[in-house]
Design a protein around this motif. Structure first.
Motif, PDB file in Angstrom:
ATOM      1  N   ILE A  19     -28.128  68.526 -26.377  1.00 41.61           N
ATOM      2  CA  ILE A  19     -29.370  68.982 -26.186  1.00 41.61           C
ATOM      3  C   ILE A  19     -29.296  70.508 -25.962  1.00 41.61           C
ATOM      4  O   ILE A  19     -30.196  71.403 -26.824  1.00 41.61           O
ATOM      5  CB  ILE A  19     -30.471  68.844 -24.739  1.00 41.61           C
ATOM      6  CG1 ILE A  19     -30.697  67.145 -25.002  1.00 41.61           C
ATOM      7  CG2 ILE A  19     -31.534  69.336 -24.577  1.00 41.61           C
ATOM      8  CD1 ILE A  19     -31.271  66.442 -23.727  1.00 41.61           C
ATOM      9  N   GLY A  20     -28.551  71.064 -25.555  1.00 42.11           N
ATOM     10  CA  GLY A  20     -28.088  72.451 -25.520  1.00 42.11           C
ATOM     11  C   GLY A  20     -27.680  72.947 -26.872  1.00 42.11           C
ATOM     12  O   GLY A  20     -28.302  74.258 -27.253  1.00 42.11           O
ATOM     13  N   LEU A  21     -26.938  72.222 -27.564  1.00 43.20           N
ATOM     14  CA  LEU A  21     -26.558  72.668 -28.929  1.00 43.20           C
ATOM     15  C   LEU A  21     -27.753  72.584 -29.971  1.00 43.20           C
ATOM     16  O   LEU A  21     -28.048  73.444 -30.840  1.00 43.20           O
ATOM     17  CB  LEU A  21     -25.351  71.897 -29.595  1.00 43.20           C
ATOM     18  CG  LEU A  21     -23.972  72.175 -28.815  1.00 43.20           C
ATOM     19  CD1 LEU A  21     -23.190  70.856 -29.264  1.00 43.20           C
ATOM     20  CD2 LEU A  21     -23.570  73.464 -29.260  1.00 43.20           C
ATOM     21  N   MET A  22     -28.587  71.505 -29.765  1.00 44.54           N
ATOM     22  CA  MET A  22     -29.820  71.436 -30.503  1.00 44.54           C
ATOM     23  C   MET A  22     -30.702  72.598 -30.293  1.00 44.54           C
ATOM     24  O   MET A  22     -31.291  73.075 -31.335  1.00 44.54           O
ATOM     25  CB  MET A  22     -30.488  70.251 -30.075  1.00 44.54           C
ATOM     26  CG  MET A  22     -31.741  69.837 -30.925  1.00 44.54           C
ATOM     27  SD  MET A  22     -32.539  68.359 -30.250  1.00 44.54           S
ATOM     28  CE  MET A  22     -33.120  68.864 -28.564  1.00 44.54           C
ATOM     29  N   VAL A  23     -30.779  73.063 -29.204  1.00 46.80           N
ATOM     30  CA  VAL A  23     -31.795  74.222 -28.768  1.00 46.80           C
ATOM     31  C   VAL A  23     -30.956  75.522 -29.468  1.00 46.80           C
ATOM     32  O   VAL A  23     -31.801  76.159 -30.078  1.00 46.80           O
ATOM     33  CB  VAL A  23     -31.886  74.372 -27.242  1.00 46.80           C
ATOM     34  CG1 VAL A  23     -32.695  75.922 -26.940  1.00 46.80           C
ATOM     35  CG2 VAL A  23     -32.752  73.065 -26.921  1.00 46.80           C
ATOM     36  N   ALA A 183     -24.374  80.396 -32.661  1.00 46.02           N
ATOM     37  CA  ALA A 183     -24.344  78.709 -32.863  1.00 46.02           C
ATOM     38  C   ALA A 183     -23.508  78.254 -33.443  1.00 46.02           C
ATOM     39  O   ALA A 183     -23.068  76.987 -33.276  1.00 46.02           O
ATOM     40  CB  ALA A 183     -25.711  78.805 -33.564  1.00 46.02           C
ATOM     41  N   LEU A 184     -22.796  78.633 -34.864  1.00 41.96           N
ATOM     42  CA  LEU A 184     -21.889  78.289 -35.524  1.00 41.96           C
ATOM     43  C   LEU A 184     -20.467  77.936 -34.749  1.00 41.96           C
ATOM     44  O   LEU A 184     -19.782  76.704 -34.864  1.00 41.96           O
ATOM     45  CB  LEU A 184     -21.614  79.257 -36.584  1.00 41.96           C
ATOM     46  CG  LEU A 184     -20.438  78.743 -37.555  1.00 41.96           C
ATOM     47  CD1 LEU A 184     -20.472  77.271 -38.332  1.00 41.96           C
ATOM     48  CD2 LEU A 184     -19.894  79.902 -38.616  1.00 41.96           C
ATOM     49  N   VAL A 185     -20.168  78.900 -33.681  1.00 37.97           N
ATOM     50  CA  VAL A 185     -18.966  78.601 -33.275  1.00 37.97           C
ATOM     51  C   VAL A 185     -18.982  77.498 -32.205  1.00 37.97           C
ATOM     52  O   VAL A 185     -17.949  76.679 -32.017  1.00 37.97           O
ATOM     53  CB  VAL A 185     -18.725  80.168 -32.475  1.00 37.97           C
ATOM     54  CG1 VAL A 185     -17.407  79.762 -31.429  1.00 37.97           C
ATOM     55  CG2 VAL A 185     -17.805  81.130 -33.731  1.00 37.97           C
ATOM     56  N   ALA A 186     -20.404  77.625 -31.511  1.00 42.68           N
ATOM     57  CA  ALA A 186     -20.558  76.462 -30.443  1.00 42.68           C
ATOM     58  C   ALA A 186     -20.750  75.127 -31.178  1.00 42.68           C
ATOM     59  O   ALA A 186     -20.122  74.362 -30.468  1.00 42.68           O
ATOM     60  CB  ALA A 186     -21.924  76.948 -29.752  1.00 42.68           C
ATOM     61  N   TRP A 187     -21.294  75.098 -32.220  1.00 43.62           N
ATOM     62  CA  TRP A 187     -21.440  73.841 -32.752  1.00 43.62           C
ATOM     63  C   TRP A 187     -19.980  73.253 -33.241  1.00 43.62           C
ATOM     64  O   TRP A 187     -19.817  72.163 -32.884  1.00 43.62           O
ATOM     65  CB  TRP A 187     -22.520  73.690 -33.887  1.00 43.62           C
ATOM     66  CG  TRP A 187     -22.729  72.618 -34.577  1.00 43.62           C
ATOM     67  CD1 TRP A 187     -22.030  72.332 -35.994  1.00 43.62           C
ATOM     68  CD2 TRP A 187     -23.371  71.712 -34.236  1.00 43.62           C
ATOM     69  NE1 TRP A 187     -22.372  71.013 -36.271  1.00 43.62           N
ATOM     70  CE2 TRP A 187     -23.289  70.544 -35.333  1.00 43.62           C
ATOM     71  CE3 TRP A 187     -24.288  71.259 -33.215  1.00 43.62           C
ATOM     72  CZ2 TRP A 187     -23.890  69.172 -35.087  1.00 43.62           C
ATOM     73  CZ3 TRP A 187     -24.979  70.013 -32.759  1.00 43.62           C
ATOM     74  CH2 TRP A 187     -24.634  69.091 -33.892  1.00 43.62           C
ATOM     75  N   GLN A 188     -19.335  74.168 -33.957  1.00 49.73           N
ATOM     76  CA  GLN A 188     -17.997  73.635 -34.284  1.00 49.73           C
ATOM     77  C   GLN A 188     -17.185  73.230 -33.151  1.00 49.73           C
ATOM     78  O   GLN A 188     -16.370  72.298 -33.218  1.00 49.73           O
ATOM     79  CB  GLN A 188     -17.162  74.845 -35.223  1.00 49.73           C
ATOM     80  CG  GLN A 188     -17.588  75.086 -36.399  1.00 49.73           C
ATOM     81  CD  GLN A 188     -17.105  73.844 -37.273  1.00 49.73           C
ATOM     82  OE1 GLN A 188     -17.757  72.760 -37.689  1.00 49.73           O
ATOM     83  NE2 GLN A 188     -15.946  73.883 -37.903  1.00 49.73           N
ATOM     84  N   TRP A 189     -17.215  73.915 -32.037  1.00 49.69           N
ATOM     85  CA  TRP A 189     -16.215  73.641 -30.860  1.00 49.69           C
ATOM     86  C   TRP A 189     -16.791  72.474 -29.994  1.00 49.69           C
ATOM     87  O   TRP A 189     -15.816  71.599 -29.498  1.00 49.69           O
ATOM     88  CB  TRP A 189     -16.468  74.845 -29.984  1.00 49.69           C
ATOM     89  CG  TRP A 189     -15.201  74.749 -29.009  1.00 49.69           C
ATOM     90  CD1 TRP A 189     -15.631  74.542 -27.582  1.00 49.69           C
ATOM     91  CD2 TRP A 189     -13.938  75.142 -28.844  1.00 49.69           C
ATOM     92  NE1 TRP A 189     -14.366  74.544 -26.963  1.00 49.69           N
ATOM     93  CE2 TRP A 189     -13.342  74.874 -27.627  1.00 49.69           C
ATOM     94  CE3 TRP A 189     -13.183  75.185 -30.122  1.00 49.69           C
ATOM     95  CZ2 TRP A 189     -12.199  75.069 -27.208  1.00 49.69           C
ATOM     96  CZ3 TRP A 189     -11.654  75.473 -29.667  1.00 49.69           C
ATOM     97  CH2 TRP A 189     -11.121  75.298 -28.514  1.00 49.69           C
ATOM     98  N   LEU A 190     -18.195  72.035 -30.268  1.00 45.40           N
ATOM     99  CA  LEU A 190     -18.865  71.150 -29.107  1.00 45.40           C
ATOM    100  C   LEU A 190     -19.455  70.092 -29.630  1.00 45.40           C
ATOM    101  O   LEU A 190     -19.982  69.136 -28.857  1.00 45.40           O
ATOM    102  CB  LEU A 190     -19.813  72.160 -28.056  1.00 45.40           C
ATOM    103  CG  LEU A 190     -18.735  73.056 -27.002  1.00 45.40           C
ATOM    104  CD1 LEU A 190     -19.999  74.020 -26.457  1.00 45.40           C
ATOM    105  CD2 LEU A 190     -17.886  72.643 -26.336  1.00 45.40           C
ATOM    106  N   MET A 191     -19.821  70.245 -31.161  1.00 49.71           N
ATOM    107  CA  MET A 191     -20.496  69.099 -31.670  1.00 49.71           C
ATOM    108  C   MET A 191     -20.113  67.705 -31.393  1.00 49.71           C
ATOM    109  O   MET A 191     -19.026  67.649 -31.125  1.00 49.71           O
ATOM    110  CB  MET A 191     -20.670  69.414 -33.362  1.00 49.71           C
ATOM    111  CG  MET A 191     -19.121  69.219 -33.945  1.00 49.71           C
ATOM    112  SD  MET A 191     -19.287  69.346 -35.947  1.00 49.71           S
ATOM    113  CE  MET A 191     -17.618  69.064 -36.267  1.00 49.71           C
ATOM    114  N   PRO A 192     -20.935  66.815 -31.248  1.00 47.46           N
ATOM    115  CA  PRO A 192     -20.701  65.488 -30.915  1.00 47.46           C
ATOM    116  C   PRO A 192     -20.111  64.960 -32.556  1.00 47.46           C
ATOM    117  O   PRO A 192     -20.383  65.270 -33.600  1.00 47.46           O
ATOM    118  CB  PRO A 192     -22.193  64.926 -30.885  1.00 47.46           C
ATOM    119  CG  PRO A 192     -23.066  65.800 -31.587  1.00 47.46           C
ATOM    120  CD  PRO A 192     -22.554  67.086 -31.581  1.00 47.46           C
TER     121      PRO A 192
END
Length: 407
Positions: A19-23, A183-192
């Motif tokens: 949810i945090g990544l989606m936001v 957002a890119l770094v967070a998504w790459q690091w934590l994405m499902p």
């Protein structure tokens, strides 16, 4: 041995993380659009572009949304939705940086890249929400839409201050690339992460089959008609407000405040939609608010500007949230949601691009505010007619023989 509560904690943390990544991703999908409108007057003065060319500039990203959105399911099938979304964020950051180059070709090229990136990312997110949160996909779509609205409000409200602080509109537009890179770094690091076969099963639901279903067309036409109003606001509302006598800064903050108000209805509209047998009453209510907002802002005395800002924001936030909610409510699986999302957002945004282009053409020919207001109200009436069909309690499913049907 872990008890049920302990076993559920990792799943709960994973859900909260998604949810945090989606936001965070959602926050990036509107500033690239809303930050442009408040500085259009400065761009026109610095570049010498005509109102028609400026209209093309505001139309280009919306048209790209429509062109590139249908590619998202194809890209997701081949590279995985997670990797495709990461690539879209990288393209978004690159396009924003390119807009920082003080040249007309860079401005248009960066805007094209931005539109392509948002078209792909915005199409993928409803399907990811349907996959990760199948039971509450409609309500979580409201949370995602709230993030979109917040990003749009920040883009509109901060556009002029950033341009003034950073020394010009090119640097102000380019500064939004920082948020995209975060957002890119967070998504790459934590994405499902999932096995592709898990969420893209074979079966019915091809684009050709979808096009044979009236329900898919009804949702797409509603998305397109209500989105055209949103992109007219993103592209031209500050210009129209300046024409009414407000300053650049006032017009930017009024637009930003209206988009900020969208946070309220973006989050609450899916709850409102659950109260009835279908979504038709909710859709008509939010479109009525949009009509009232436009009328107060463009025709009523200036003292009514803030009620107009609030009503327009409530209506548009609720309208877009419900349009995305219809994608998940009208499909039985995440795969169908992804397919319908590509079709609805692709065709819908292509139709929506005609809105800001049409306003640009009318301004080129110096059409008055009264006529423009009537045109906007006419678009709302058309959207209401599509809402009466798209809002019915119907759903696209794959039957036992593998065919796509509406039930």
């Amino acid at each position: 041995m872990m008890n049920g509560t302990e076993a559920s904690r990792p799943a709960s943390r994973q859900l909260a993380l998604f949810i945090g990544l989606m936001v965070l991703v959602g926050l990036n999908l509107r500033p690239a659009l809303s930050s442009l409108a408040p500085v259009l007057t400065r761009i026109q003065q610095d570049t010498g572009l005509s109102p028609l060319a400026i209209g093309g500039l505001t139309t280009l990203p919306v048209l790209c949304l429509g062109i590139f959105a249908p590619l998202a399911p194809w890209l997701a099938k081949r590279f995985g939705p997670e990797n495709t979304l990461a690539a879209a964020l990288l393209l978004l950051a690159g396009g924003l940086l390119l807009r920082g180059v003080p040249a007309v070709i860079a401005l248009f090229g960066g805007t094209l890249m931005v539109g392509a990136a948002i078209g792909v990312a915005g199409t993928l997110l409803p399907a990811l929400v349907k996959r990760e949160l199948p039971a509450g996909a409609d309500l979580m779509t409201g949370v995602y839409t709230m993030a979109l609205c917040l990003g749009g409000a920040l883009g509109a409200g901060l556009s002029i201050p950033l341009a003034d602080t950073l020394g010009g509109w090119p640097a102000g537009l380019a500064s939004w690339s920082l948020l995209a890179l975060i957002a890119l770094v967070a998504w790459q690091w934590l994405m499902p992460r999932h096995d592709t076969a898990t969420h893209l099963p074979e079966g019915g639901g091809s684009t050709r089959e979808l096009l044979s279903q009236p329900l898919a067309w009804q949702v797409m036409l509603f998305m397109g008609s209500q989105s055209s109003l949103a992109y007219i606001v993103f592209g031209w509302l500050p210009t129209l407000l300046v024409a009414r006598g407000f300053s650049e800064a006032q017009a930017g903050w009024m637009m930003g405040a209206s988009v900020m108000v969208q946070l309220i209805s973006a989050l609450t509209a899916p709850w409102l939609a659950r109260l009835g047998r279908d979504q038709r009453p909710a859709l008509l209510i939010v479109l009525g608010l949009v009509a009232a907002g436009f009328w107060l802002l463009l025709q009523a005395p200036a003292v009514w500007r803030w009620p107009g800002v609030v009503l327009l924001g409530l209506g548009q936030g609720g309208g877009f949230s419900l349009a995305l909610t219809l994608i998940v409510l009208r499909t039985a699986t995440s795969r169908l949601a992804g397919k319908l999302s590509g079709l609805v957002q692709g065709g819908g945004y292509t139709l929506a691009a005609m809105g800001p282009l049409g306003i640009g053409v009318m301004l080129q020919f110096e059409v008055g505010l009264t006529t423009l207001t009537l045109v906007l109200l006419g678009i709302i009436a058309v959207s209401m007619s599509f809402a009466l069909f798209a809002g019915r309690n119907r759903r696209l499913e794959i039957d036992d023989t593998g065919r796509l049907v509406t039930r």
